[in-house]
Design an enzyme around this catalytic site. Sequence first.
Site, PDB file in Angstrom:
ATOM      1  N   TYR A  58      21.425  -1.188  20.597  1.00  0.00           N
ATOM      2  CA  TYR A  58      22.655  -0.446  20.316  1.00  0.00           C
ATOM      3  C   TYR A  58      23.289  -0.020  21.635  1.00  0.00           C
ATOM      4  O   TYR A  58      22.797   0.852  22.331  1.00  0.00           O
ATOM      5  CB  TYR A  58      22.376   0.780  19.451  1.00  0.00           C
ATOM      6  CG  TYR A  58      21.785   0.476  18.084  1.00  0.00           C
ATOM      7  CD1 TYR A  58      21.944  -0.776  17.494  1.00  0.00           C
ATOM      8  CD2 TYR A  58      21.075   1.445  17.385  1.00  0.00           C
ATOM      9  CE1 TYR A  58      21.408  -1.047  16.243  1.00  0.00           C
ATOM     10  CE2 TYR A  58      20.541   1.180  16.138  1.00  0.00           C
ATOM     11  CZ  TYR A  58      20.701  -0.068  15.578  1.00  0.00           C
ATOM     12  OH  TYR A  58      20.153  -0.329  14.335  1.00  0.00           O
ATOM     13  N   HIS A 124      12.757  -5.148  15.067  1.00  0.00           N
ATOM     14  CA  HIS A 124      14.118  -5.266  14.555  1.00  0.00           C
ATOM     15  C   HIS A 124      14.308  -6.559  13.770  1.00  0.00           C
ATOM     16  O   HIS A 124      14.896  -6.561  12.688  1.00  0.00           O
ATOM     17  CB  HIS A 124      15.105  -5.194  15.729  1.00  0.00           C
ATOM     18  CG  HIS A 124      16.386  -4.517  15.383  1.00  0.00           C
ATOM     19  ND1 HIS A 124      17.176  -3.902  16.329  1.00  0.00           N
ATOM     20  CD2 HIS A 124      17.030  -4.330  14.209  1.00  0.00           C
ATOM     21  CE1 HIS A 124      18.241  -3.380  15.753  1.00  0.00           C
ATOM     22  NE2 HIS A 124      18.175  -3.624  14.464  1.00  0.00           N
ATOM     23  N   PRO A 223      22.823   3.989   3.207  1.00  0.00           N
ATOM     24  CA  PRO A 223      22.794   4.586   1.870  1.00  0.00           C
ATOM     25  C   PRO A 223      24.172   4.987   1.346  1.00  0.00           C
ATOM     26  O   PRO A 223      24.319   5.269   0.157  1.00  0.00           O
ATOM     27  CB  PRO A 223      21.903   5.811   2.064  1.00  0.00           C
ATOM     28  CG  PRO A 223      22.125   6.192   3.488  1.00  0.00           C
ATOM     29  CD  PRO A 223      22.246   4.894   4.228  1.00  0.00           C
ATOM     30  N   LEU A 224      25.168   5.001   2.241  1.00  0.00           N
ATOM     31  CA  LEU A 224      26.530   5.320   1.829  1.00  0.00           C
ATOM     32  C   LEU A 224      27.403   4.072   1.774  1.00  0.00           C
ATOM     33  O   LEU A 224      28.635   4.165   1.780  1.00  0.00           O
ATOM     34  CB  LEU A 224      27.144   6.359   2.783  1.00  0.00           C
ATOM     35  CG  LEU A 224      26.408   7.703   2.805  1.00  0.00           C
ATOM     36  CD1 LEU A 224      27.033   8.650   3.827  1.00  0.00           C
ATOM     37  CD2 LEU A 224      26.405   8.349   1.416  1.00  0.00           C
ATOM     38  N   GLY A 225      26.757   2.899   1.698  1.00  0.00           N
ATOM     39  CA  GLY A 225      27.530   1.663   1.546  1.00  0.00           C
ATOM     40  C   GLY A 225      28.509   1.433   2.681  1.00  0.00           C
ATOM     41  O   GLY A 225      29.678   1.129   2.438  1.00  0.00           O
ATOM     42  N   GLY A 227      29.980   3.467   4.423  1.00  0.00           N
ATOM     43  CA  GLY A 227      31.066   4.441   4.350  1.00  0.00           C
ATOM     44  C   GLY A 227      31.873   4.380   3.079  1.00  0.00           C
ATOM     45  O   GLY A 227      32.601   5.328   2.755  1.00  0.00           O
ATOM     46  N   PHE A 228      31.754   3.291   2.321  1.00  0.00           N
ATOM     47  CA  PHE A 228      32.594   3.144   1.132  1.00  0.00           C
ATOM     48  C   PHE A 228      32.309   4.218   0.091  1.00  0.00           C
ATOM     49  O   PHE A 228      33.242   4.762  -0.537  1.00  0.00           O
ATOM     50  CB  PHE A 228      32.399   1.760   0.506  1.00  0.00           C
ATOM     51  CG  PHE A 228      33.251   1.547  -0.711  1.00  0.00           C
ATOM     52  CD1 PHE A 228      34.597   1.239  -0.583  1.00  0.00           C
ATOM     53  CD2 PHE A 228      32.720   1.675  -1.984  1.00  0.00           C
ATOM     54  CE1 PHE A 228      35.396   1.061  -1.700  1.00  0.00           C
ATOM     55  CE2 PHE A 228      33.506   1.496  -3.110  1.00  0.00           C
ATOM     56  CZ  PHE A 228      34.859   1.189  -2.969  1.00  0.00           C
TER      57      PHE A 228
END
Length: 336
Positions: A58, A124, A223-225, A227-228
């Site tokens: 990253y 990874h 877990p929030l798709g 951001g969607f």
Amino acid sequence: MERRTIGATALDVGAIGLGCMPMSWAYSRSQQRGDRSLRTVHAALDAGVSLLDTADMYGPFTNELMLGRVLKERRADAFVSTKCGLLVGDGHVVANGRPGYVRRACDASLRRLQTDVIDLYQLHRADPEVPVEETWGAMAELVSAGKVRALGLCAVGARSARRGAAGAGRDGYEGTIRQLERIQQVFPVAAVEAELSVWSQEALARLLPWCAARGVGFLAAMPLGNGFLTGTLTPGGGFEPDDPRARHPRFTAEMMAANQPLVAGLRRVAARHGADVTPAQVALAWVLGRGAHVVPVPGAKRERWVVENARAAGLRLTSGDLAEIAALPAPRGSWD
């Protein structure tokens, strides 16, 4: 915050983690700010979030360097998860699982993170040119040397079956499970990191039960798709060119509009729990409910979002809430 244990050695972490990748890799790079990232990590630790998930790729390297500045002050508050095995080149990423490289990568991560031990060291990606047992054996040596406390496998992106509207009935983690069976014979797997959310439930079929049956922790990535599921993204709003969502089939204006019923359903559930409860918190509470060994690791760049996410640990969904979420329409749009 509620605490959870992962792995046979009962590693103790806050129920909600923090994915640090968006702070310095992909996802609207023009919005990435070093000082703001430092404040965000501190806010997460203040809120009881302990698991900080990063990787040497990253940036590359800048994410670990940023975390190192925090860990220098607050190492006792944090559970550090970082990864090795991917090299970033000019416009491409390649796997490297050679034992010598793994050892050098660990030492470099320790220096950047300004710590003498990594709590969870993840592979990874497996290198197709190197038997995964050899890579895992080198990682196990790092545990024996006291440089690493436990080992994990990152299976994000490892799915092989992503066809159909929602991949219904398909298990794309068969290869991952075979890989896990092999490395488990070399050294215990403490945790697996893979995607799990209301609109990406493939891991529920076999991967999550495999982990539960063996005392292996499950770190739920995205877990929030992406951001969607927060309900803050506007269909057709567009993304920066280097944001992976700009090329993601589920983030076209058409598909984002078509998938709004999922967000609407999460909003209805949230409203029943209070005016200050958000769709994102409901989405995280749903993931937490998949098992006591599950720790969602939402990515975030801002203090506001990590504090909101942390509060999801105290949200308890009812059987009616879960039934309504289960009845939501399947997400539309392919993953590839």
